[in-house]
Write an enzyme that holds these catalytic residues in place. Structure first.
Site, PDB file in Angstrom:
ATOM      1  N   CYS A  14       5.963  47.803  27.124  1.00  0.00           N
ATOM      2  CA  CYS A  14       5.890  48.739  28.239  1.00  0.00           C
ATOM      3  C   CYS A  14       7.234  48.775  28.933  1.00  0.00           C
ATOM      4  CB  CYS A  14       4.838  48.263  29.211  1.00  0.00           C
ATOM      5  SG  CYS A  14       5.144  46.573  29.725  1.00  0.00           S
ATOM      6  N   CYS A  17       8.545  45.737  30.545  1.00  0.00           N
ATOM      7  CA  CYS A  17       9.085  44.725  29.631  1.00  0.00           C
ATOM      8  C   CYS A  17      10.601  44.880  29.560  1.00  0.00           C
ATOM      9  CB  CYS A  17       8.543  44.910  28.225  1.00  0.00           C
ATOM     10  SG  CYS A  17       6.811  44.564  28.080  1.00  0.00           S
ATOM     11  N   ASP A 446      38.965  77.421  26.217  1.00  0.00           N
ATOM     12  CA  ASP A 446      40.298  77.512  25.658  1.00  0.00           C
ATOM     13  C   ASP A 446      40.301  78.751  24.753  1.00  0.00           C
ATOM     14  OD1 ASP A 446      42.829  76.710  24.647  1.00  0.00           O
ATOM     15  OD2 ASP A 446      41.823  75.847  22.904  1.00  0.00           O
ATOM     16  N   ASP A 643      39.690  72.920  21.493  1.00  0.00           N
ATOM     17  CA  ASP A 643      39.712  72.402  20.129  1.00  0.00           C
ATOM     18  C   ASP A 643      40.102  70.926  20.096  1.00  0.00           C
ATOM     19  OD1 ASP A 643      42.323  72.684  20.758  1.00  0.00           O
ATOM     20  OD2 ASP A 643      42.692  74.383  19.421  1.00  0.00           O
TER      21      ASP A 643
END
Ligand code: ADP
Ligand code: MG
Length: 755
Positions: A14, A17, A446, A643
């Site tokens: 769970c 935990c 760009d 890029d």
């Protein structure tokens, strides 16, 4: 040296935990950070190897009931696979448990309903014979369900008693055992207690039904969680097992893992490509859709790159391996998706903090409710009745307080969102990036390579002195051969085509955002933008550059101390999808800005072609940074797509950096988001997917909080004195099961909507 590792963790039942393991790891000397993700079953730990060994960490959490999987060379690519396998095993075991206890639960519910209906006068009272049988049978069934189906809860209770750590299983264990013990006491001592108590049949049915429903909920949740991770699963499935290698003229089939760079691989029709490489002979079309999201098969001929995991169609070819094993694009994608799915979104941190304190708080509230029931209820209801109701509240609070849904709310959505993105060729680095992308309100693009194809062509070349065109082109190409700028490639390509031999360049230097320079035969030459030419004192009269740039051409000027030598005009067409993609970005309500180092006219021309109105041209790398800072200073959340070569600083500064990956580019892990195949249309998908994911997360968090906020006081019996409302522990079990199933199912909705 501090290093980060990701390990698989077993036994996480769970969300609380995760908190327990996290705290245990963080508490260890030498560990700097620890992040445990319940959804993916992983722990990301950074520690100083001089002070801590993975073994120590393993021993640290073992007594708490968890296991850290330490693999040799911890290859996380397979971590995802292990986790899916673990989940499958768990699913099967949960299924058996649920099937084993469903008949018992059905019987308990039947008996309970009869009692209720008889009390209400709807049906006749239970025949005494049957009542006797049920009285005898229920305790037996309760023991069976508790010990068989509920063994994890008992174990968690034992851990709690021994080590003082409590997780959600502890709450369920405590609640159901309390109901059971109370019932046993009633059964055994009823002859003596009769004088003091109004004896009921006890709460055996509660024990049975709660355990069954909570386990059923767990089963449904696990089934749904398995589905959230299947995008990664299918990426893993793309890896080829074998490869056909040509060695000394013969073709041999070897395991894909044994291919080394430089090997020649033979690809037959319909075969899967095993590693990354470059085609050397033959031709075909390759289906790359599962990796880049590109729907149509891509043409391959000598010189083309191919990537592992893609599928050959009908042609045949041979390629030379360049990247193998963990270096292939596919391996990087798998690694990245796995990491992103197990990372935590910032929106989750509040939920995590609450889930972490929930268990002790719930225990506190449960005990308080019981005490208050006894203290305040005894007077008006009598001790026996107050105890019965108080205990019911105690059980209810423990069951309903499980912050399961809270812990799953975000990770489930992130897992699905990241997976869906990967299927579309959109790689997202982590959950934080996904969250940020959903908040973006301005997109900076760009020009070269992002809006345009990035494959410019030399459309015109003019020598301006009497040295001759070939010599001028040779000088220019010799300089540009050293540059990786797309413009440079266009020029170098032309020189190669014309078979012009190039002179030697020394002292080469790239002038960022302007051009290049170098020394040839003892003389300095430079090539680049008008800006560069002007800086060097050249006069550009009579070249008609204004007219050319207005037609979208970029001039590259070659000059030296003797003046202007040549002008090259280079043109780069907009991408086919760019116009539509820009329109859709506007439709999403985003502000779109084109940012380029190119000249104003060329920039405006391209902007007009793709429909962008806001343009910043002549931007040197520092100007690009300044522009992004300026937008951010206005309170905008900025995404920047470029890029990635010369735009790296701007990408890093933007709130979300988006790299346009072009296939075999392994630098994908540095950008927040990578759009494979440099496809700008994917940017639109990425933004809308992240917005939808965030919407699902908000809904999930809302419902999970609301569930606990309304459920807790109801369970504690806060409304009883006024309205007579009291939750039955069985409904608490059902509600708690439903809440976690709901958040995971809601996250899975992201899959059915097409992006
Ligand atoms: P972009 O924003 O289009 O990526 P860059 O910052 O890469 O622009 O470059 C800006 C301008 O500098 C280009 O438009 C070009 O005029 C010039 N330039 C940059 N590098 C080179 C090069 N290698 N050769 C010629 N010109 C260059
Ligand atoms: Mg650029």
């Amino acid at each position: 040296m501090i290093t980060a590792h990701t390990y698989q963790v077993r036994g996480l039942h769970c969300a609380s935990c995760a908190g327990i393991v996290e705290r245990a790891l963080r508490g260890r000397l030498g560990v700097s950070t620890a992040e445990v993700n319940y959804s993916s079953g992983t722990a990301r730990v950074s520690f100083d190897e001089a002070q801590v060994q993975p073994k120590d960490l393993e021993q640290l959490i073992e007594p708490l009931g968890y296991a850290l999987v330490i693999e040799q060379g911890h290859d996380h690519a397979h971590g995802g696979m292990d986790h899916q396998a673990d989940l499958s095993v768990e699913l099967a075991s949960l299924r058996t448990k649920v099937l084993a206890s469903l008949p018992a639960a059905a019987f308990a519910i039947f008996v309970m309903s009869w009692h209720l209906l008889a009390e209400g006068g709807v049906v006749d009272a239970m025949p005494p014979g049957f009542h006797k049988i049920s009285l005898g049978l229920l305790p037996v069934l309760a023991v069976y369900v508790l010990v068989y189906t509920g063994r994890n809860y008992l174990r968690a209770l034992a851990q709690f008693v021994r080590h003082g750590v409590a997780n959600m299983d502890t709450l369920i264990g405590l609640g159901t055992v309390a109901a059971f013990v109370y019932s046993v006491v009633l059964s055994i001592f009823s002859p003596w207690l009769k004088k003091y108590l109004v004896v009921s049949d006890g709460y055996y049915d509660v024990t049975i039904v709660v355990i069954t429903f909570v386990t059923l909920g767990k089963y449904l949740e696990t089934r749904a969680r398995l589905k959230t991770g299947d995008a990664l699963q299918s990426l893993l499935g793309l890896q080829a097992k074998t490869a056909l290698v040509r060695r000394e003229g013969v073709e041999v089939e070897i395991p894909a893992s044994e291919v080394t760079p430089g090997d020649l691989l033979v690809v037959k029709p319909g075969a899967k490509i095993a590693v990354d490489g470059v085609v050397v002979e033959g031709a075909s079309h390759v289906d790359e859709s599962l990796i880049t999201g590109e729907p149509a098969p891509v043409k391959k001929e000598p010189g083309s790159t191919v990537v592992a995991g893609t599928l050959n169609t009908t042609g045949a070819f041979v390629f030379r391996a360049t990247k193998v094993g963990g270096e292939t694009l596919l391996a990087h994608i798998i690694h990245m998706v796995g990491e992103a799915q197990s990372s935590k979104a910032p929106v989750q941190s509040l939920a995590d903090k609450i889930a972490a304190v929930f268990v002790p708080v719930a225990l506190g509230i449960a005990v308080t409710a019981l005490v208050l029931w006894l203290a305040l209820g005894t007077g008006s209801l009598g001790f026996a009745h107050a105890l019965a109701l108080g205990l019911s509240s105690f059980v209810c609070v423990l069951v309903i307080a499980c912050p399961c849904a809270l812990g799953l709310a975000t990770p489930a959505a992130v897992t699905v969102g990241v997976g869906q993105a990967a299927r579309a060729g959109i790689l997202i680095k982590d959950a934080a990036t996904l969250q940020k992308l959903g908040q973006v309100n301005v997109v900076v693009l760009d020009k070269t390579g992002t809006l345009t194809r990035g494959r410019p062509e030399l459309v015109e070349f003019r020598a301006l002195t009497d040295m001759g065109e070939d010599r001028a082109l040779a000088l220019l190409a010799a300089l540009e051969k050293n540059s990786e700028h797309p413009l440079a490639r266009a020029i170098a390509t032309r020189a190669t085509e014309n078979k012009i031999s190039l002179p030697v360049v020394t002292s080469f230097e790239a002038l960022k955002g302007r051009g290049v320079r170098g020394i040839i035969d003892g003389e300095e030459y430079f090539a680049g933008s008008e800006l560069l030419a002007c800086e060097r004192g050249l006069v550009l009269d009579g070249l008609n550059l204004d007219e050319e740039t207005r037609r979208g051409r970029t001039p590259v000027l070659l000059g030296s101390a003797h003046g202007l030598l040549a002008v090259a005009l280079v043109a780069d067409a907009p991408k086919e999808m760019a116009k539509e993609a820009v329109a859709r970005l506007y439709a999403l309500g985003l502000r779109v800005v084109m940012l380029t180092g190119d000249n104003e006219n060329t920039a405006r021309y391209i902007a007009e072609q793709v429909g962008i109105t806001e343009v910043t041209a002549h931007a040197l790398p520092a100007d690009k940074l300044a522009k992004i800072k300026e937008l951010q200073a206005n309170g905008l959340v900025v995404a920047m797509a470029g890029d990635g070569v010369n735009d790296a600083p701007a990408l890093a500064l933007a709130d979300v950096g988006i790299a346009m990956g072009d296939g075999a580019d392994a630098a994908i892990e540095t950008a927040g988001i990578t759009l494979l195949h440099g496809d700008i249309a994917k940017l639109v998908k990425a933004v809308s997917l992240s917005r939808r994911t965030m919407r699902v997360i908000r809904q999930n968090l809302f419902w999970a909080f609301a569930f606990n906020l309304i459920g807790l006081p109801l369970a504690a019996g806060l409304f009883y004195p006024w309205f007579g409302w009291l939750l039955s522990p069985m409904f608490a079990g059902v509600a708690m099961a439903l809440s976690s199933v709901t958040v995971v199912t809601n996250a899975l909705r992201l899959k059915i909507q097409k992006i």
